[in-house]
Design an enzyme around this catalytic site. Structure first.
Site, short mmCIF file in Angstrom:
data_model
loop_
_atom_site.label_atom_id
_atom_site.label_comp_id
_atom_site.label_asym_id
_atom_site.label_seq_id
_atom_site.Cartn_x
_atom_site.Cartn_y
_atom_site.Cartn_z
CE LYS A 226 -3.78 -2.39 2.23
NZ LYS A 226 -4.42 -2.85 3.47
CD GLN B 154 -3.47 -4.59 6.60
OE1 GLN B 154 -3.37 -3.58 5.88
NE2 GLN B 154 -4.05 -5.70 6.17
CG ASP C 82 -10.26 -0.83 4.98
OD1 ASP C 82 -9.92 -1.09 3.81
OD2 ASP C 82 -9.65 -1.23 5.99
#
Ligand code: NDP
Length: 290
Positions: free
Chosen positions: A54, A98, A123
């Site tokens: 990422k 995460q 997200d």
């Protein structure tokens, strides 16, 4: 005849080109340097690889990327305090925690994700974004299902009026996929582990989405000739062998188009994270980056 192979790299590159143009407008017109912060708790090796990928993708597109690495022993309070700081930091436009979290805080996952400012929730897991997607309002949408829709659009595959069947009803793939396909005017059926006569339902699908987590679960007998088959599954069956939820070799002989694994949907997810970072800026500043 063998199906058209929908290569993730091709569509990820198109999404990234769109994001890159938005980054330029943010910088030139609004003097905003897009910023994404990823929080990683603990030492999970797979998570570290994801976070690193990422970070690299952000750098590639001119997005400022920060990784906050917290120790395995981090408490819920410490993590919430870190999120609070990032919520208040105007240089940070996107925040991602995460997953999975270490065991001692994993029970608080929902509370932790809800602590993220919904406008920074890249997200798309915050209940505000989940709800807004459900009622068709502008929102941050989970990356993987949204990437699948973008791919269909770029590939020129129409959704309107089609019968779509999704296998899987998770919050991160199946359910948002349902809302996205419905919003594009498909007629959508969602199947799950208690669905009866699954193959009879899947054989009706013009667009079949597999998000199950079971290697090669979808066989050629379950697919209507000419259908578009999107394989979200990622299953490791040996040290270096990943397969999807679809029996690719057999199904590609029946389907009209199909995504491979690896090299399909997985490639879109990170591109959509960057897309969401720019979308987050649009929501925070109430601007349109083109
Ligand atoms: P979950 O385990 O959360 O959900 C799996 C779903 O499949 C559940 O709804 C379950 O039903 C359903 N299911 C399980 N067995 C059957 C069955 N025999 N018949 C019909 N339905 C069944 O998985 P996720 O949605 O998180 O992920 C699905 C797959 O996608 C995984 O392989 C994951 O690794 C992959 N993935 C890939 C991403 C990418 O970037 N490409 C991102 C996210 C996930 P029930 O609800 O009844 O239990």
């Amino acid at each position: 005849m063998s199906a058209q192979i929908l290569e993730g790299n091709v569509y990820a590159a198109q999404i990234k080109a769109e994001v890159k143009a938005k980054v330029q407008i943010a910088k030139d017109t609004y003097k905003i340097i897009p910023g994404l912060t990823v929080i990683i708790v603990g030492e999970n090796p797979a998570s570290k690889v994801y976070v690193n990928n990422k970070h690299k993708a952000c750098e590639e597109l001119g997005i400022s990327s920060e990784v906050v690495s917290l120790p395995e022993t981090t408490t819920k309070e410490e993590l919430l305090s870190e999120i609070d700081k990032l919520n208040k930091n105007t240089a940070v436009h996107g925040i991602l925690v995460q997953l999975p979290l270490p065991q001692q805080i994993s029970d608080y996952e929902a509370e932790i994700l809800e602590a993220i400012d919904p406008k920074k929730d890249v997200d798309g897991f915050h209940p505000v974004n989940v709800g807004r997607l459900g009622i068709g309002k502008d929102s941050l949408v989970p990356c993987t299902p949204h990437g699948c829709i973008k791919m269909l659009e770029f590939a020129g595959i129409s959704i309107e009026g089609k019968k779509a069947v999704i296998i899987g009803r998770s919050n991160i793939v199946g359910k948002p996929m349902f809302h996205l396909l419905l919003a594009k005017n498909a007629t959508v059926t969602v199947c799950h582990s208690r669905t009866k006569d699954l193959a009879d339902i899947t054989r009706e699908a013009d667009i079949l989405v597999a998000a199950i987590g079971k290697p090669r679960f979808v066989t050629s007998e379950m697919v209507k000739p000419g259908a578009v088959v999107i394989d979200v599954g990622i299953n490791r069956i040996a040290e270096k062998k990943l397969v999807g939820d679809v029996d690719f070799d057999a199904v590609k002989e029946v389907a009209g188009a199909i995504t491979p694994v690896p090299g399909g949907v997985g490639k879109l997810t990170i591109a959509m994270l960057l897309y969401n970072t720019l979308k987050a800026i649009e929501l925070q500043y109430n601007i349109n980056l083109g």
